[in-house]
Motif scaffolding. Structure first.
Motif, PDB file in Angstrom:
ATOM      1  N   ASN A 121       0.840  -1.142  -0.054  1.00  0.00           N
ATOM      2  CA  ASN A 121       0.197   0.052  -0.052  1.00  0.00           C
ATOM      3  C   ASN A 121       0.935   1.230  -0.035  1.00  0.00           C
ATOM      4  O   ASN A 121       0.570   2.356  -0.808  1.00  0.00           O
ATOM      5  CB  ASN A 121      -0.951   0.032   1.231  1.00  0.00           C
ATOM      6  CG  ASN A 121      -2.293  -0.735   0.764  1.00  0.00           C
ATOM      7  OD1 ASN A 121      -2.994  -0.185   0.090  1.00  0.00           O
ATOM      8  ND2 ASN A 121      -2.419  -1.628   1.439  1.00  0.00           N
ATOM      9  N   GLN A 122       2.035   1.289   0.688  1.00  0.00           N
ATOM     10  CA  GLN A 122       2.797   2.445   0.859  1.00  0.00           C
ATOM     11  C   GLN A 122       3.558   2.646  -0.456  1.00  0.00           C
ATOM     12  O   GLN A 122       3.623   3.853  -1.143  1.00  0.00           O
ATOM     13  CB  GLN A 122       3.867   2.105   1.770  1.00  0.00           C
ATOM     14  CG  GLN A 122       4.909   3.471   2.348  1.00  0.00           C
ATOM     15  CD  GLN A 122       3.957   4.623   2.660  1.00  0.00           C
ATOM     16  OE1 GLN A 122       3.095   4.496   3.551  1.00  0.00           O
ATOM     17  NE2 GLN A 122       4.222   5.683   1.694  1.00  0.00           N
ATOM     18  N   MET A 123       3.882   1.517  -1.115  1.00  0.00           N
ATOM     19  CA  MET A 123       4.486   1.747  -2.383  1.00  0.00           C
ATOM     20  C   MET A 123       3.379   2.257  -3.503  1.00  0.00           C
ATOM     21  O   MET A 123       3.862   3.159  -4.356  1.00  0.00           O
ATOM     22  CB  MET A 123       4.948   0.225  -2.906  1.00  0.00           C
ATOM     23  CG  MET A 123       5.454   0.465  -4.269  1.00  0.00           C
ATOM     24  SD  MET A 123       6.377  -0.988  -4.923  1.00  0.00           S
ATOM     25  CE  MET A 123       4.868  -2.097  -5.374  1.00  0.00           C
ATOM     26  N   LEU A 124       2.202   1.703  -3.380  1.00  0.00           N
ATOM     27  CA  LEU A 124       1.240   2.322  -4.480  1.00  0.00           C
ATOM     28  C   LEU A 124       0.915   3.839  -4.086  1.00  0.00           C
ATOM     29  O   LEU A 124       0.801   4.781  -5.027  1.00  0.00           O
ATOM     30  CB  LEU A 124      -0.220   1.637  -4.088  1.00  0.00           C
ATOM     31  CG  LEU A 124      -1.298   2.016  -5.166  1.00  0.00           C
ATOM     32  CD1 LEU A 124      -0.989   2.137  -6.589  1.00  0.00           C
ATOM     33  CD2 LEU A 124      -2.632   1.492  -4.636  1.00  0.00           C
ATOM     34  N   GLN A 125       0.946   4.224  -2.788  1.00  0.00           N
ATOM     35  CA  GLN A 125       0.484   5.750  -2.316  1.00  0.00           C
ATOM     36  C   GLN A 125       1.856   6.537  -2.873  1.00  0.00           C
ATOM     37  O   GLN A 125       1.634   7.623  -3.647  1.00  0.00           O
ATOM     38  CB  GLN A 125       0.420   5.860  -0.954  1.00  0.00           C
ATOM     39  CG  GLN A 125      -0.798   5.133  -0.462  1.00  0.00           C
ATOM     40  CD  GLN A 125      -1.977   5.456  -1.067  1.00  0.00           C
ATOM     41  OE1 GLN A 125      -2.578   6.663  -1.371  1.00  0.00           O
ATOM     42  NE2 GLN A 125      -2.785   4.570  -1.512  1.00  0.00           N
ATOM     43  N   THR A 126       3.135   6.104  -2.781  1.00  0.00           N
ATOM     44  CA  THR A 126       4.204   6.855  -3.121  1.00  0.00           C
ATOM     45  C   THR A 126       4.309   6.882  -4.644  1.00  0.00           C
ATOM     46  O   THR A 126       4.426   8.089  -5.390  1.00  0.00           O
ATOM     47  CB  THR A 126       5.584   5.790  -2.724  1.00  0.00           C
ATOM     48  OG1 THR A 126       5.513   5.971  -1.379  1.00  0.00           O
ATOM     49  CG2 THR A 126       6.778   6.867  -3.132  1.00  0.00           C
ATOM     50  N   VAL A 127       3.978   6.123  -5.425  1.00  0.00           N
ATOM     51  CA  VAL A 127       4.277   6.154  -6.823  1.00  0.00           C
ATOM     52  C   VAL A 127       3.059   6.814  -7.491  1.00  0.00           C
ATOM     53  O   VAL A 127       3.201   7.604  -8.384  1.00  0.00           O
ATOM     54  CB  VAL A 127       4.351   4.431  -7.592  1.00  0.00           C
ATOM     55  CG1 VAL A 127       4.106   4.572  -8.894  1.00  0.00           C
ATOM     56  CG2 VAL A 127       5.311   3.656  -7.153  1.00  0.00           C
ATOM     57  N   GLY A 128       1.704   6.512  -6.831  1.00  0.00           N
ATOM     58  CA  GLY A 128       0.719   7.147  -7.587  1.00  0.00           C
ATOM     59  C   GLY A 128       0.563   8.601  -7.334  1.00  0.00           C
ATOM     60  O   GLY A 128       0.504   9.510  -8.039  1.00  0.00           O
ATOM     61  N   TRP A 129       1.125   9.089  -6.002  1.00  0.00           N
ATOM     62  CA  TRP A 129       1.262  10.548  -5.615  1.00  0.00           C
ATOM     63  C   TRP A 129       2.257  11.072  -6.574  1.00  0.00           C
ATOM     64  O   TRP A 129       2.159  12.364  -7.011  1.00  0.00           O
ATOM     65  CB  TRP A 129       1.073  11.001  -4.314  1.00  0.00           C
ATOM     66  CG  TRP A 129      -0.191  10.809  -3.670  1.00  0.00           C
ATOM     67  CD1 TRP A 129      -0.655   9.680  -3.030  1.00  0.00           C
ATOM     68  CD2 TRP A 129      -1.194  11.540  -3.829  1.00  0.00           C
ATOM     69  NE1 TRP A 129      -2.088  10.037  -2.534  1.00  0.00           N
ATOM     70  CE2 TRP A 129      -2.373  11.353  -3.281  1.00  0.00           C
ATOM     71  CE3 TRP A 129      -1.406  12.980  -4.562  1.00  0.00           C
ATOM     72  CZ2 TRP A 129      -3.577  12.095  -3.076  1.00  0.00           C
ATOM     73  CZ3 TRP A 129      -2.515  13.521  -4.497  1.00  0.00           C
ATOM     74  CH2 TRP A 129      -3.820  12.980  -3.892  1.00  0.00           C
TER      75      TRP A 129
END
Ligand SMILES: [Zn+2]
Length: 226
Positions: free
Chosen positions: A32-40
Motif C-alpha cells: 500500500n505504501q508503494m502504491l501511495q508513493t508511486v501514485g502521488w
C-alpha cells in the motif's frame, strides 16, 4: 465525444463506490505504501487539480489489472504486481492508466458503443439516468468488466497516446521511462501463461508497442534527466 466530463464523472463515482463494496482492499502495508508513493508522484506530475486522486490496492492475485476512473480514482489489483515487479514498473502502469483518463479515452469508447447500441437521443437519456445499460457500457469502456471477460481493447491510436503521455508522466515523476519496456515485455510473456492477464485484453500486444515505445523514449528521457 458525446459523453460530457460531468456525466463521465458521475458514472465514475458510481463505479468507484461499487468497486469499493465489491472488492477487498489489500491490508499489506508495504505494498500500500508503494502504491501511495508511486501514485502521488505520478499525480503530482500530471498537474490536474480538477482530479480528486485516490489510489486503492485490491487484494486479488488472480486479476492482473489496473485502471483509472474519470476524475482520478485509481485501482491496482495485486495480480498485476508480478508484472510490474518494482516501483518503476508500477509507475509505468499508473502513468499509462492516468494518461487514458486524462485523454478521456473511456468516454470516447463509451460514446461509440452507446451510440451504436442506442442512437444519440436514447444514449443521452441512458447516461443521464445512469441506466443499467449505461453502467454496463461504462464498465466495459473503462476496463472494469475484467472478471466478465468481455472487454474491448483500446484502439491503437489510444494506446499510442497513453504510452506517449504515460512515459512523460513517469519521467516527470522521476522514474526512468526506459523501464517501461521491461514491464510490457513481461506482460506480453504472461499471455501464454494459464491465466491471461486482464490487462492484456484491454492492452493488445498484437502490434509493435515495444518498437513504438523505443521511438518515444528520447523525448521522455528529456523530462527524466532535467
Ligand atoms: Zn492502455
Amino acid at each position: 465525444m458525446l459523453v460530457s466530463p460531468e456525466q463521465e464523472r458521475a458514472l465514475g463515482l458510481n463505479a468507484y463506490e461499487n468497486i469499493l463494496q465489491k472488492e477487498k482492499a489489500s491490508q499489506d502495508q508495504v505494498l500500500n505504501q508503494m502504491l501511495q508513493t508511486v501514485g502521488w508522484r505520478i499525480a503530482n506530475a500530471a498537474r490536474r487539480p480538477d482530479f480528486d486522486w485516490e489510489f486503492t490496492l485490491v487484494e486479488n492475485d488472480k486479476v492482473a489489472n489496473a485502471f483509472c476512473l474519470p476524475g482520478g480514482k485509481v485501482f491496482v489489483y495485486t495480480g498485476i504486481l508480478k508484472y510490474t515487479e518494482d516501483e518503476t514498473g508500477l509507475a509505468t502502469v499508473i502513468g499509462h492508466e492516468i494518461a487514458h483518463a486524462m485523454a478521456r479515452h473511456g468516454a470516447e469508447r463509451m460514446s461509440l458503443t452507446l451510440l451504436a447500441q442506442l442512437g444519440e437521443t436514447a444514449m443521452q437519456t441512458a447516461i443521464r439516468t445512469q441506466s443499467a445499460s449505461a453502467i454496463r457500457v461504462f464498465d466495459y469502456a473503462y476496463g472494469l468488466a475484467a472478471n466478465v471477460g468481455v472487454m474491448l481493447p483500446y484502439s491503437r491510436t489510444q494506446e499510442y497516446e497513453a504510452d506517449h503521455i504515460g512515459l512523460i508522466l513517469m519521467a516527470k515523476a522521476g522514474y526512468d521511462p526506459r523501464a517501461a519496456l521491461g514491464f510490457w515485455e513481461r506482460l506480453s510473456k504472461g499471455k501464454s501463461a494459464s491465466s491471461s492477464p486482464a490487462f492484456l485484453s484491454t492492452h493488445p500486444t498484437d502490434y509493435d508497442r515495444i518498437a513504438k515505445i523505443k521511438n518515444l523514449l528520447p523525448e521522455a528521457l528529456e523530462y527524466y534527466i532535467n
